[in-house]
Design an enzyme around this catalytic site. Structure first.
Site, PDB file in Angstrom:
ATOM      1  N   GLY A 165       9.929  12.031 -94.253  1.00  8.20           N
ATOM      2  CA  GLY A 165       9.901  12.410 -92.838  1.00  8.20           C
ATOM      3  C   GLY A 165       9.749  13.906 -92.648  1.00  8.20           C
ATOM      4  O   GLY A 165       9.035  14.588 -93.392  1.00  8.20           O
ATOM      5  N   SER A 166      10.461  14.427 -91.663  1.00  8.92           N
ATOM      6  CA  SER A 166      10.264  15.824 -91.252  1.00  8.92           C
ATOM      7  C   SER A 166      10.687  16.846 -92.290  1.00  8.92           C
ATOM      8  O   SER A 166      10.292  18.011 -92.205  1.00  8.92           O
ATOM      9  CB  SER A 166      11.009  16.083 -89.934  1.00  8.92           C
ATOM     10  OG  SER A 166      10.457  15.306 -88.899  1.00  8.92           O
ATOM     11  N   THR A 167      11.496  16.456 -93.286  1.00  9.04           N
ATOM     12  CA  THR A 167      11.879  17.424 -94.320  1.00  9.04           C
ATOM     13  C   THR A 167      10.682  17.833 -95.173  1.00  9.04           C
ATOM     14  O   THR A 167      10.759  18.810 -95.923  1.00  9.04           O
ATOM     15  CB  THR A 167      12.979  16.846 -95.237  1.00  9.04           C
ATOM     16  OG1 THR A 167      12.545  15.573 -95.742  1.00  9.04           O
ATOM     17  CG2 THR A 167      14.283  16.674 -94.478  1.00  9.04           C
TER      18      THR A 167
END
Length: 614
Positions: A326-328
């Site tokens: 995801g956003s990491t």
């Protein structure tokens, strides 16, 4: 002197008597004694010949057999005799100690005892024996009395008793009890480091963790020796090789810090319980060399009682399970775009809340209206729309090559066992569909292990190099001197130092101004990125309502070195996000890391005003 005629005549007379038979006797058919003697002479000769023949044949047989034994079978029989006189012996040697970076013992072989009872040899009654043994064995006297009545000999009362408990039994001097010593692996930290250390089974073979992956380093190389034994079978120590019972004092040292490990576990358990999450993990890595200072998985197990644990817990899921980051993953995509020169640090993008790619509509996780945002703000607000626009500036083939260059779809090649390879679609599939680069821009459509995400962020922290995450430092002696250190792949440069420093500084705004504010620590510059990713289903698509929340931090920003990642799998509640679940975990871990690693403050801490003295 002449002989007398009379004596001569007398001798001739007797000779004639014993050598000739009168004619009258022969005519009448009567045998004289002299004739019998003459007939027996041939029989005697035959018997003598037979006896001599037998003796000669026996001698020849013995000679042939002697030749067969001495010459034909001599070597084989000599070896057989030596084998009967010698015994192969491999002395028992305990496995090496396992210690953390501060030499705190994580695993050790210790003597334990099995207690057998032989009631037929008791000199005291079963009641008295039971009363004396019950408090030591932590059993009731009634239970022991019933056990004594079950059979007359060979009753197992307890196994794996500690040496102190066995000594208490020995001091009672009770006849009819037998103590058999053996060695058992003991883990003083119990479940604290189980995810890393693992355990050994009853055959003393590693089954998980470092106990499994580093079996060769933990088993001492004791050679089998041949010893002579006496006629009664007893070994003859006089023929033992000098020093064959001596072994080295080397210990396997890990990079794990038990103090940091304990702090990470406390913080992780608290948040998992608070949000009812299925499981969670924390990883702390020194990005300079890839050494892991902490690796915690919850739930876990006690390796001292592994037989009572769920077998699924033996697998360290930070290396054995895949997930979509995801956003990491967004900071890494920003680094790729900056490295290729398709964006500049001060570029601004239009975020309208949605964007259409082919036949799909992509939205932000948080619904918002039109805005113009720069790259740092894209990370602060975790804008999917901004990330899609950044990656659209790259040719799909170039972007795919960079994902491969980062190692996606491959293994990290760590020293922890059961690692799996990440998943990345084929280049043909990736290039053929515009939606693939778009979803990859915000960390979906591919998968990796949590450890690989830490490795990739380590490249942002150390100036652009991919290092190998590891937990094994090497073999040290009792004085701390290193005798062996495993060889690892040389760090691979993938980003320039200038680019990674820009990205880390952008990540700092996530903590100071964006979704990672809950990870702030006064006086320290910290970069971070939240992640709240949908959880992929094994059958395809995503599990409705299931997500993995995460937060990754890099500190200190002015001289990046440490990477801290926290994950929580399927936390419950409307407010369960990376910023609310994982970021507080990372903050607690960093608060423990700072004094342990003696990280100085990034900026002057304003002292709190004190009350005026009356």
């Amino acid at each position: 002197m002449q002989k007398s005629p009379n004596k001569s005549k007398l001798r001739n007379f007797w000779r004639s008597v014993f050598t000739r038979r009168p004619k009258s006797f022969r005519r009448e058919g009567i045998e004289t004694p002299t004739s019998k003697i003459q007939d027996q002479i041939p029989n005697t000769k035959s018997r003598v010949l037979i006896v001599w023949g037998i003796l000669i044949a026996a001698g020849l047989g013995l000679g042939i057999n002697l030749y067969r034994i001495q010459i034909v079978q001599g070597f084989k029989l000599t070896q057989k005799a030596r084998n009967q006189q010698m015994v192969n012996l491999r002395p028992f040697t305990p496995r090496r100690l396992m210690v953390d970076r501060n030499k705190n013992v994580l695993a050790i072989d210790r003597p334990v005892y099995t207690v057998f009872a032989h009631p037929k040899l008791f000199e005291k009654s079963n009641e008295i024996m039971a009363e004396q043994l019950a408090p030591i064995l932590d059993k009731s006297p009634a239970e022991l009395r019933k056990t004594f009545q079950s059979q007359k000999s060979g009753i197992t009362l307890a196994s794996a008793l500690p040496e102190a408990t066995a000594d208490r039994i020995s001091t009672l001097r009770l006849n009819g009890l037998e103590l058999i010593q053996k060695y058992s692996r003991f883990y003083p930290t119990e479940d604290l480091t189980a995810a890393v250390v693992g355990y050994v089974n009853t055959d003393r073979r590693g089954q998980a963790g470092v106990e499994y992956s580093q079996e060769k380093l933990l088993e001492r190389s004791m050679q089998t020796v041949r010893l002579s034994r006496a006629g009664n079978g007893a070994l003859m120590p006089d023929h033992a090789p000098e020093g064959f019972l001596h072994f080295d004092d080397l210990q396997l040292q890990l990079t794990i810090d038990s103090r940091l490990q304990r702090a990470a576990r406390i913080a992780l358990k608290e948040q998992l319980e608070k949000f009812g999450a299925k499981r969670g993990a924390v990883i702390v890595m020194d990005a300079l060399d890839g050494s892991l200072l902490a690796l915690v998985c919850q739930p876990t197990y006690d390796p001292n009682e592994y037989s009572k644990a769920d077998i699924s817990l033996f697998k360290n899921w930070t290396v054995a399970d895949l997930y979509e980051p995801g956003s990491t993953f967004k900071p890494l995509n920003v680094a790729i775009a900056l490295e290729n020169g398709v964006i500049k640090a001060d570029d601004v993008f239009d975020d309208r809340g949605t964007i259409k790619v082919a036949d799909r509509v992509i939205k932000n996780a948080v619904v918002n209206g039109y805005r113009r945002i720069n790259i740092a703000q894209i990370l602060q607000t975790s804008s999917n729309i901004g990330m899609v626009q950044i990656i659209q500036r790259l040719r799909p083939s170039v972007y795919y090559n960079w994902l491969e260059r980062l190692g996606l779809g491959q293994k990290v090649d760590t020293d922890l066992p059961f690692e799996v390879s990440g998943r990345l679609k084929t280049q043909e599939e990736f290039i053929a569909s515009p939606i693939e680069p778009a979803t990859s821009s915000f960390g979906q459509g591919f998968s990796l292990t949590p450890l690989q995400l830490v490795q990739l962020h380590g490249a942002l922290a150390n100036g652009g190099k991919l290092v190998t995450p590891h937990v094994v430092q090497g073999l040290i002696d009792s004085k701390g001197q290193m005798h062996y250190s495993p060889s690892r792949p040389a760090p691979r440069q993938i980003f320039s130092r200038a680019i990674t420093q820009k990205v880390v500084e952008m990540m700092e705004t996530v903590v100071s101004e964006g979704s990672g504010k809950s990870a702030q620590i006064s006086g320290y510059r910290i970069g971070g990125k939240t992640g709240t990713a949908q959880k992929a289903s094994p059958s395809g698509g995503y599990i409705k309502g299931a997500r993995i929340t995460s937060f990754v931090a890099i500190l200190p920003v002015e001289s990046p070195r440490y990477v801290v990642l926290a994950l929580a799998d399927e936390p419950k509640g409307e407010n369960a996000y990376g910023s609310t679940v994982a970021a507080p975990i990372v903050k607690s871990v960093m608060e423990a890391l700072i004094p342990i690693e003696q990280i100085p403050p990034s900026q002057t801490i304003n002292p709190q005003p004190t009350a005026p003295t009356p």
